[in-house]
Design an enzyme around this catalytic site. Structure first.
Site, PDB file in Angstrom:
ATOM      1  N   SER A 146       0.857  -1.189   0.000  1.00  0.00           N
ATOM      2  CA  SER A 146       0.000   0.000   0.000  1.00  0.00           C
ATOM      3  C   SER A 146       0.890   1.234   0.000  1.00  0.00           C
ATOM      4  CB  SER A 146      -0.869   0.015   1.266  1.00  0.00           C
ATOM      5  OG  SER A 146      -1.452   1.282   1.457  1.00  0.00           O
ATOM      6  N   TYR A 169      -1.919  -0.981  10.123  1.00  0.00           N
ATOM      7  CA  TYR A 169      -1.721  -1.039   8.669  1.00  0.00           C
ATOM      8  C   TYR A 169      -0.321  -0.579   8.272  1.00  0.00           C
ATOM      9  CZ  TYR A 169      -3.660  -1.083   3.871  1.00  0.00           C
ATOM     10  OH  TYR A 169      -3.949  -1.376   2.556  1.00  0.00           O
TER      11      TYR A 169
HETATM   12  N1  LIG Z   1      -8.993  -1.009  -1.270  1.00  0.00           N
HETATM   13  C1  LIG Z   1      -7.991  -0.104  -1.146  1.00  0.00           C
HETATM   14  O1  LIG Z   1      -8.209   1.127  -1.186  1.00  0.00           O
HETATM   15  C2  LIG Z   1      -6.582  -0.577  -0.960  1.00  0.00           C
HETATM   16  C3  LIG Z   1      -5.549   0.371  -0.983  1.00  0.00           C
HETATM   17  C4  LIG Z   1      -4.245  -0.046  -0.784  1.00  0.00           C
HETATM   18  C5  LIG Z   1      -3.975  -1.389  -0.593  1.00  0.00           C
HETATM   19  N2  LIG Z   1      -4.981  -2.292  -0.572  1.00  0.00           N
HETATM   20  C6  LIG Z   1      -4.641  -3.689  -0.339  1.00  0.00           C
HETATM   21  O2  LIG Z   1      -5.161  -4.509  -1.362  1.00  0.00           O
HETATM   22  C7  LIG Z   1      -5.481  -5.802  -0.834  1.00  0.00           C
HETATM   23  C8  LIG Z   1      -6.926  -6.146  -1.164  1.00  0.00           C
HETATM   24  O3  LIG Z   1      -7.776  -5.148  -0.633  1.00  0.00           O
HETATM   25  P1  LIG Z   1      -9.320  -5.037  -1.041  1.00  0.00           P
HETATM   26  O4  LIG Z   1      -9.681  -3.618  -0.915  1.00  0.00           O
HETATM   27  O5  LIG Z   1      -9.575  -5.753  -2.314  1.00  0.00           O
HETATM   28  O6  LIG Z   1      -9.990  -5.823   0.173  1.00  0.00           O
HETATM   29  P2  LIG Z   1     -11.421  -6.550   0.237  1.00  0.00           P
HETATM   30  O7  LIG Z   1     -11.821  -6.556   1.665  1.00  0.00           O
HETATM   31  O8  LIG Z   1     -12.366  -5.980  -0.765  1.00  0.00           O
HETATM   32  O9  LIG Z   1     -11.114  -8.036  -0.243  1.00  0.00           O
HETATM   33  C9  LIG Z   1     -10.326  -8.878   0.502  1.00  0.00           C
HETATM   34  C10 LIG Z   1     -10.678 -10.323   0.192  1.00  0.00           C
HETATM   35  O10 LIG Z   1      -9.938 -11.113   1.135  1.00  0.00           O
HETATM   36  C11 LIG Z   1     -10.773 -12.152   1.560  1.00  0.00           C
HETATM   37  N3  LIG Z   1     -10.347 -12.616   2.874  1.00  0.00           N
HETATM   38  C12 LIG Z   1     -10.429 -11.966   4.070  1.00  0.00           C
HETATM   39  N4  LIG Z   1      -9.977 -12.765   5.049  1.00  0.00           N
HETATM   40  C13 LIG Z   1      -9.587 -13.922   4.465  1.00  0.00           C
HETATM   41  C14 LIG Z   1      -9.039 -15.133   4.958  1.00  0.00           C
HETATM   42  N5  LIG Z   1      -8.799 -15.307   6.267  1.00  0.00           N
HETATM   43  N6  LIG Z   1      -8.731 -16.112   4.076  1.00  0.00           N
HETATM   44  C15 LIG Z   1      -8.980 -15.941   2.739  1.00  0.00           C
HETATM   45  N7  LIG Z   1      -9.523 -14.822   2.223  1.00  0.00           N
HETATM   46  C16 LIG Z   1      -9.817 -13.834   3.074  1.00  0.00           C
HETATM   47  C17 LIG Z   1     -12.183 -11.544   1.622  1.00  0.00           C
HETATM   48  O11 LIG Z   1     -13.172 -12.564   1.590  1.00  0.00           O
HETATM   49  C18 LIG Z   1     -12.172 -10.658   0.394  1.00  0.00           C
HETATM   50  O12 LIG Z   1     -12.664 -11.354  -0.740  1.00  0.00           O
HETATM   51  C19 LIG Z   1      -5.162  -5.726   0.665  1.00  0.00           C
HETATM   52  O13 LIG Z   1      -3.837  -6.150   0.867  1.00  0.00           O
HETATM   53  C20 LIG Z   1      -5.239  -4.242   0.951  1.00  0.00           C
HETATM   54  O14 LIG Z   1      -4.475  -3.873   2.067  1.00  0.00           O
HETATM   55  C21 LIG Z   1      -6.287  -1.914  -0.750  1.00  0.00           C
END
Ligand SMILES: NC(=O)c1ccc[n+]([C@@H]2O[C@H](COP(=O)([O-])OP(=O)(O)OC[C@H]3O[C@@H](n4cnc5c(N)ncnc54)[C@H](O)[C@@H]3O)[C@@H](O)[C@H]2O)c1
Length: 258
Positions: A146, A169
């Site tokens: 991130s 985070y």
């Molecule tokens: N959304 C943002 O703005 C953003 C920004 C920077 C970084 N990120 C990073 O991107 C990645 C994905 O984020 P996102 O926004 O798509 O999140 P999200 O919550 O939309 O999706 C995460 C997925 O992980 C799955 N999950 C959660 N716990 C789990 C477990 N124990 N075992 C298996 N699957 C599991 C959930 O079911 C979900 O489908 C993360 O590492 C997040 O930190 C996101």
């Protein structure tokens, strides 16, 4: 298809493949010919995505916070496909207290959230890399970091909202980025490339004041869409990045240069 971005002969596993970003990654990888394993704890949504992607996609239930479940995921993919060419760590496990403001975070929540997220990224990447070390032509691992793994949050964008960037985070994503560099260095001799993608904030119907401030502070003038990360993951999973390892590919509309 052909060309350096072609993934026709690749087996790609996306942990968190049913999530906001993960869904777009699965689509991007499938569009470039990969056989995609949507690996997630959310079975219904994961099945749906795999169905939409068609013949070359399947859903596999995994709990990335449970080592046995991760080992089973790797074994199942190897049994079915014989190899793993690309693995993406894109899940987002957190406990029910995650997202509190700094003053309210307890040591127990700190420990639990770091365990759920950072440690599960290690366990999954480690298990997959062991399998890739045994393949004679390596593989590619992509860990999701991130912008907040690179720099501190600008708290002014959250003013007047209930939102914040949790303190855990910062440690989790800083850890993911340096874990990526360690693994890249260690695994180079096995042809296993390990890189990270660091997204900026993705638009997800957040508080309008936050969205306005975030957009104003971002050189490209908007928040990310999940599709913004498709090109980055295809690049890192494919031969197009054959000489790239230990890299952190920042996809943030320019947020971190300001
Ligand atoms: N959304 C943002 O703005 C953003 C920004 C920077 C970084 N990120 C990073 O991107 C990645 C994905 O984020 P996102 O926004 O798509 O999140 P999200 O919550 O939309 O999706 C995460 C997925 O992980 C799955 N999950 C959660 N716990 C789990 C477990 N124990 N075992 C298996 N699957 C599991 C959930 O079911 C979900 O489908 C993360 O590492 C997040 O930190 C996101």
């Amino acid at each position: 298809m052909g060309g350096v971005f072609d993934l026709s002969d690749s087996i790609a596993v996306v942990a968190g493949g049913a999530g906001l970003i993960g869904t777009a990654l699965c689509e991007g990888l499938a569009d470039h010919g990969a056989t995609v394993v949507v690996a997630d704890a959310a079975a219904e949504r994961g099945e749906e995505i795999a169905d939409e992607l068609g013949d070359h996609a399947e859903f596999l239930r995994v709990d990335v916070t449970d080592e046995d479940s991760v080992v089973e995921m790797v074994e199942t993919v190897l049994d079915r496909h014989g190899r793993i060419d690309a693995f993406v760590n894109c899940s987002y496990p957190r406990n029910e207290n995650y997202g509190q403001r700094y003053e309210d975070v307890t040591a127990d929540d700190w420990r639990e959230n770091i365990d759920l997220h950072l440690n599960s990224y290690f366990v999954a990447a480690h298990a997959v890399s062991r399998a890739m070390m045994d393949q004679n032509d390596g593989g590619s691992i992509v860990n999701f970091g991130s912008t907040y793994g690179i720099q501190a949050p600008d708290f002014s964008v959250y003013e007047g909202t209930e939102m914040t960037s949790p303190v855990e985070y910062a440690a989790i994503k800083g850890g993911v980025l340096n874990l990526t560099r360690y693994m890249a260095s260690y695994l180079g001799e096995y042809g296993v490339r390990v890189n990270s993608i660091s997204p900026g904030g993705v638009f997800d119907d957040q508080h309008p004041e936050f969205v306005d401030r975030y957009e104003e502070r971002t050189p490209l003038g908007r928040m990310a869409t999940p599709e913004d990360f498709e090109g980055a993951v295809v690049y890192l999973a494919s031969d197009a990045s054959g000489y790239v390892t230990g890299h952190n590919l920042v996809v943030d509309g320019g947020w971190t240069i300001c």
